[in-house]
Design a protein around this motif. Structure first.
Motif, PDB file in Angstrom:
ATOM      1  N   ARG A  19      17.321  -5.533   5.109  1.00 43.22           N
ATOM      2  CA  ARG A  19      16.491  -6.806   5.331  1.00 43.22           C
ATOM      3  C   ARG A  19      15.457  -7.024   4.092  1.00 43.22           C
ATOM      4  N   LEU A  20      15.375  -8.065   3.597  1.00 47.68           N
ATOM      5  CA  LEU A  20      14.521  -8.289   2.385  1.00 47.68           C
ATOM      6  C   LEU A  20      13.600  -9.237   3.060  1.00 47.68           C
ATOM      7  N   SER A  21      12.080  -9.162   2.366  1.00 49.48           N
ATOM      8  CA  SER A  21      11.134  -9.886   2.674  1.00 49.48           C
ATOM      9  C   SER A  21      10.370 -10.328   1.831  1.00 49.48           C
ATOM     10  N   CYS A  22       9.706 -11.475   2.086  1.00 46.29           N
ATOM     11  CA  CYS A  22       9.153 -12.295   0.933  1.00 46.29           C
ATOM     12  C   CYS A  22       7.930 -12.773   1.718  1.00 46.29           C
ATOM     13  N   ALA A  23       6.619 -12.212   0.954  1.00 42.27           N
ATOM     14  CA  ALA A  23       5.504 -12.551   1.343  1.00 42.27           C
ATOM     15  C   ALA A  23       4.776 -13.628   0.550  1.00 42.27           C
ATOM     16  N   ALA A  24       4.231 -14.683   1.230  1.00 43.13           N
ATOM     17  CA  ALA A  24       3.569 -15.918   0.496  1.00 43.13           C
ATOM     18  C   ALA A  24       2.201 -16.101   0.686  1.00 43.13           C
ATOM     19  N   SER A  25       1.553 -16.704  -0.324  1.00 42.93           N
ATOM     20  CA  SER A  25       0.274 -17.027  -0.073  1.00 42.93           C
ATOM     21  C   SER A  25      -0.076 -18.160  -1.136  1.00 42.93           C
ATOM     22  N   GLY A  26      -1.224 -18.755  -1.262  1.00 44.16           N
ATOM     23  CA  GLY A  26      -1.672 -19.748  -2.043  1.00 44.16           C
ATOM     24  C   GLY A  26      -1.652 -21.232  -1.757  1.00 44.16           C
ATOM     25  N   ARG A  27      -0.768 -21.342  -0.474  1.00 49.96           N
ATOM     26  CA  ARG A  27      -0.578 -22.670  -0.050  1.00 49.96           C
ATOM     27  C   ARG A  27      -0.161 -22.551   1.497  1.00 49.96           C
ATOM     28  N   THR A  28      -0.353 -23.744   2.005  1.00 50.56           N
ATOM     29  CA  THR A  28      -0.010 -24.020   3.607  1.00 50.56           C
ATOM     30  C   THR A  28       1.533 -23.390   3.583  1.00 50.56           C
ATOM     31  N   PHE A  29       1.747 -22.312   4.014  1.00 43.01           N
ATOM     32  CA  PHE A  29       3.097 -21.913   4.098  1.00 43.01           C
ATOM     33  C   PHE A  29       4.079 -22.531   4.969  1.00 43.01           C
ATOM     34  N   SER A  30       3.505 -22.858   6.315  1.00 46.57           N
ATOM     35  CA  SER A  30       4.237 -23.625   7.282  1.00 46.57           C
ATOM     36  C   SER A  30       4.861 -24.957   7.015  1.00 46.57           C
ATOM     37  N   SER A  31       4.198 -25.487   5.671  1.00 44.68           N
ATOM     38  CA  SER A  31       4.653 -26.961   5.461  1.00 44.68           C
ATOM     39  C   SER A  31       5.593 -27.067   4.276  1.00 44.68           C
ATOM     40  N   ILE A  32       6.377 -25.962   3.873  1.00 43.37           N
ATOM     41  CA  ILE A  32       7.068 -25.909   2.968  1.00 43.37           C
ATOM     42  C   ILE A  32       8.653 -25.220   3.127  1.00 43.37           C
ATOM     43  N   GLY A  33       9.597 -25.659   2.707  1.00 42.82           N
ATOM     44  CA  GLY A  33      10.761 -25.067   2.943  1.00 42.82           C
ATOM     45  C   GLY A  33      10.991 -23.815   2.206  1.00 42.82           C
ATOM     46  N   MET A  34      11.739 -22.897   2.564  1.00 41.32           N
ATOM     47  CA  MET A  34      11.964 -21.508   1.392  1.00 41.32           C
ATOM     48  C   MET A  34      13.346 -21.387   1.449  1.00 41.32           C
ATOM     49  N   GLY A  35      13.675 -20.755   0.343  1.00 41.09           N
ATOM     50  CA  GLY A  35      14.961 -20.140   0.194  1.00 41.09           C
ATOM     51  C   GLY A  35      15.305 -18.836  -0.420  1.00 41.09           C
ATOM     52  N   TRP A  36      16.251 -18.117  -0.543  1.00 41.69           N
ATOM     53  CA  TRP A  36      16.869 -17.469  -0.984  1.00 41.69           C
ATOM     54  C   TRP A  36      17.947 -17.429  -2.162  1.00 41.69           C
ATOM     55  N   PHE A  37      17.905 -17.065  -3.392  1.00 43.54           N
ATOM     56  CA  PHE A  37      18.837 -17.188  -4.415  1.00 43.54           C
ATOM     57  C   PHE A  37      18.976 -15.917  -4.815  1.00 43.54           C
ATOM     58  N   ARG A  38      20.036 -15.721  -5.643  1.00 45.62           N
ATOM     59  CA  ARG A  38      20.445 -14.360  -6.278  1.00 45.62           C
ATOM     60  C   ARG A  38      21.194 -14.639  -7.715  1.00 45.62           C
ATOM     61  N   GLN A  39      20.933 -13.465  -8.373  1.00 47.73           N
ATOM     62  CA  GLN A  39      21.666 -13.684  -9.753  1.00 47.73           C
ATOM     63  C   GLN A  39      21.967 -12.323 -10.027  1.00 47.73           C
ATOM     64  N   ALA A  40      23.402 -12.403 -10.269  1.00 48.93           N
ATOM     65  CA  ALA A  40      23.922 -11.272 -10.997  1.00 48.93           C
ATOM     66  C   ALA A  40      24.169 -11.268 -12.268  1.00 48.93           C
ATOM     67  N   PRO A  41      24.285 -10.045 -12.991  1.00 49.57           N
ATOM     68  CA  PRO A  41      24.210  -9.815 -14.248  1.00 49.57           C
ATOM     69  C   PRO A  41      25.230 -10.697 -15.005  1.00 49.57           C
ATOM     70  N   GLY A  42      24.934 -11.617 -15.847  1.00 49.22           N
ATOM     71  CA  GLY A  42      25.941 -12.515 -16.731  1.00 49.22           C
ATOM     72  C   GLY A  42      26.252 -13.725 -15.493  1.00 49.22           C
ATOM     73  N   LYS A  43      25.963 -13.966 -14.477  1.00 48.14           N
ATOM     74  CA  LYS A  43      26.117 -14.982 -13.779  1.00 48.14           C
ATOM     75  C   LYS A  43      25.027 -16.033 -13.623  1.00 48.14           C
ATOM     76  N   GLU A  44      25.316 -17.348 -12.967  1.00 46.49           N
ATOM     77  CA  GLU A  44      24.355 -18.347 -12.842  1.00 46.49           C
ATOM     78  C   GLU A  44      23.543 -17.997 -11.418  1.00 46.49           C
ATOM     79  N   ARG A  45      22.433 -18.360 -11.584  1.00 48.67           N
ATOM     80  CA  ARG A  45      21.579 -17.949 -10.454  1.00 48.67           C
ATOM     81  C   ARG A  45      22.186 -18.961  -9.156  1.00 48.67           C
ATOM     82  N   GLU A  46      22.435 -18.593  -7.950  1.00 50.71           N
ATOM     83  CA  GLU A  46      23.162 -19.162  -6.898  1.00 50.71           C
ATOM     84  C   GLU A  46      22.149 -19.154  -5.926  1.00 50.71           C
ATOM     85  N   PHE A  47      22.408 -20.266  -4.945  1.00 52.91           N
ATOM     86  CA  PHE A  47      21.816 -20.446  -3.511  1.00 52.91           C
ATOM     87  C   PHE A  47      22.412 -19.423  -2.575  1.00 52.91           C
ATOM     88  N   VAL A  48      21.591 -18.792  -1.890  1.00 51.14           N
ATOM     89  CA  VAL A  48      21.960 -17.922  -0.910  1.00 51.14           C
ATOM     90  C   VAL A  48      21.911 -18.563   0.640  1.00 51.14           C
TER      91      VAL A  48
END
Length: 126
Positions: A19-48
């Protein structure tokens, strides 16, 4: 601005869970969409996975659908990625991101996200 900090990445055996976790701060968190992406060596960053501001709309890439689950806790200003049945090809740096362009929704393209964490390494061994 939005500050994002990922945690939870580690070495795990194929078939295992993490389980990965992401802690947010600095803006109203509940009003924004959130995403996870990943990038493997030598590959493009991709949506998860992505989740809308209220959690009502969730999207997954075909490669992780049925195995990964994204969730959020707006009271705690956290977003999570539960990863099950991990495969070697899931090995990558995983990034948490905040979508500042989709009016509370979570897009599927990196260009839609303006705020990113530094990433956390997930390594899946066979």
């Amino acid at each position: 601005q939005v500050q994002l900090v990922e945690s939870g990445g580690k070495l795990v055996q194929a078939g295992g869970s993490l389980r990965l976790s992401c802690a947010a701060s600095g803006r109203t968190f509940s009003s924004i969409g959130m995403g996870w992406f990943r990038q493997a060596p030598g590959k493009e960053r991709e949506f998860v996975a992505g989740i809308s501001w209220g959690g009502g709309k969730i999207d997954y890439s075909d490669s992780v659908k049925g195995r990964f689950t994204i969730s959020r806790d707006n009271d705690k200003k956290m977003v999570y990625l539960q990863m099950n049945s991990l495969r070697v090809e899931d090995t990558a740096v995983y990034y948490c991101a905040a979508d500042a362009r989709s009016l509370g929704m979570a897009g599927t393209w990196p260009s839609q996200y303006d705020y990113w964490g530094r990433g956390t390494q997930v390594t899946v061994s066979s």
